[in-house]
Design a protein around this motif. Structure first.
Motif, mmCIF file in Angstrom:
data_model
loop_
_atom_site.group_PDB
_atom_site.id
_atom_site.type_symbol
_atom_site.label_atom_id
_atom_site.label_comp_id
_atom_site.label_asym_id
_atom_site.label_seq_id
_atom_site.Cartn_x
_atom_site.Cartn_y
_atom_site.Cartn_z
ATOM 1 N N GLY A 177 0.812 -1.203 0.000
ATOM 2 C CA GLY A 177 0.000 0.000 0.000
ATOM 3 C C GLY A 177 0.845 1.252 0.000
ATOM 4 O O GLY A 177 2.078 1.216 -0.018
ATOM 5 N N SER A 178 0.192 2.386 0.088
ATOM 6 C CA SER A 178 0.867 3.671 -0.018
ATOM 7 C C SER A 178 1.779 3.973 1.162
ATOM 8 O O SER A 178 2.682 4.780 1.048
ATOM 9 N N GLN A 179 1.536 3.319 2.291
ATOM 10 C CA GLN A 179 2.357 3.574 3.462
ATOM 11 C C GLN A 179 3.483 2.557 3.603
ATOM 12 O O GLN A 179 4.207 2.566 4.584
ATOM 13 N N ALA A 180 3.632 1.687 2.626
ATOM 14 C CA ALA A 180 4.565 0.568 2.752
ATOM 15 C C ALA A 180 5.972 1.011 3.097
ATOM 16 O O ALA A 180 6.580 0.482 4.015
ATOM 17 N N GLU A 181 6.514 1.960 2.368
ATOM 18 C CA GLU A 181 7.885 2.372 2.604
ATOM 19 C C GLU A 181 8.050 2.967 3.998
ATOM 20 O O GLU A 181 8.968 2.626 4.720
ATOM 21 N N ASP A 182 7.157 3.867 4.391
ATOM 22 C CA ASP A 182 7.243 4.476 5.709
ATOM 23 C C ASP A 182 7.105 3.432 6.806
ATOM 24 O O ASP A 182 7.836 3.451 7.779
ATOM 25 N N CYS A 183 6.153 2.535 6.648
ATOM 26 C CA CYS A 183 5.893 1.532 7.671
ATOM 27 C C CYS A 183 7.082 0.562 7.786
ATOM 28 O O CYS A 183 7.472 0.204 8.882
ATOM 29 N N ALA A 184 7.634 0.142 6.679
ATOM 30 C CA ALA A 184 8.790 -0.756 6.706
ATOM 31 C C ALA A 184 9.984 -0.059 7.339
ATOM 32 O O ALA A 184 10.734 -0.656 8.109
ATOM 33 N N GLN A 185 10.144 1.209 7.039
ATOM 34 C CA GLN A 185 11.241 1.984 7.623
ATOM 35 C C GLN A 185 11.026 2.134 9.131
ATOM 36 O O GLN A 185 11.968 2.056 9.918
ATOM 37 N N ASP A 186 9.767 2.343 9.528
ATOM 38 C CA ASP A 186 9.435 2.415 10.949
ATOM 39 C C ASP A 186 9.825 1.125 11.658
ATOM 40 O O ASP A 186 10.422 1.152 12.734
ATOM 41 N N LEU A 187 9.495 0.007 11.044
ATOM 42 C CA LEU A 187 9.798 -1.290 11.640
ATOM 43 C C LEU A 187 11.297 -1.473 11.797
ATOM 44 O O LEU A 187 11.768 -1.924 12.837
ATOM 45 N N SER A 188 12.049 -1.074 10.794
ATOM 46 C CA SER A 188 13.506 -1.181 10.853
ATOM 47 C C SER A 188 14.065 -0.359 12.010
ATOM 48 O O SER A 188 14.920 -0.837 12.772
#
Length: 110
Positions: free
Chosen positions: A21-32
């Protein structure tokens, strides 16, 4: 303990890869960021609860909590203590509200 941290890292990687989805990059970066700065504060056992570091709180202040919580699975909940997640969020001045769901965990009243 090393096996548990490895399992957490694998599970976190699987979650990061499953985010769409549109938040994928931000969310994955958050998880990292959370994995690198906060994992020692949210792993089982539930006690003792340790106050988070300033660097952990810095990450908590910036993450997309609804996105991350929507990706928490039962497998992750076997490794990450959701009580500690709520505790860390509170200590970092970003508390979850009563009744908020993160994975299958519902935040209780204080």
């Amino acid at each position: 303990m090393a096996k548990l941290l490895s399992l957490f890292s694998i599970l976190a990687f699987v979650v990061a890869m499953s985010i769409v989805g549109s938040q994928a990059e931000d969310c994955a970066q958050d998880l990292s960021g959370l994995m690198s700065e906060c994992k020692q504060y949210v792993m089982f056992p539930a006690n003792p609860k340790m106050p988070p570091s300033d660097s952990c709180c810095g990450v908590v202040q910036k993450v997309n909590i609804p996105c991350l919580c929507s990706k928490v699975t039962k497998e992750i909940e076997k490794v990450v203590c959701m009580e500690k997640v709520v505790y860390i969020a509170d200590k970092c001045k970003r508390p979850f509200s009563h009744g908020f769901k993160c994975g299958s965990y519902t935040v209780p009243a204080k």
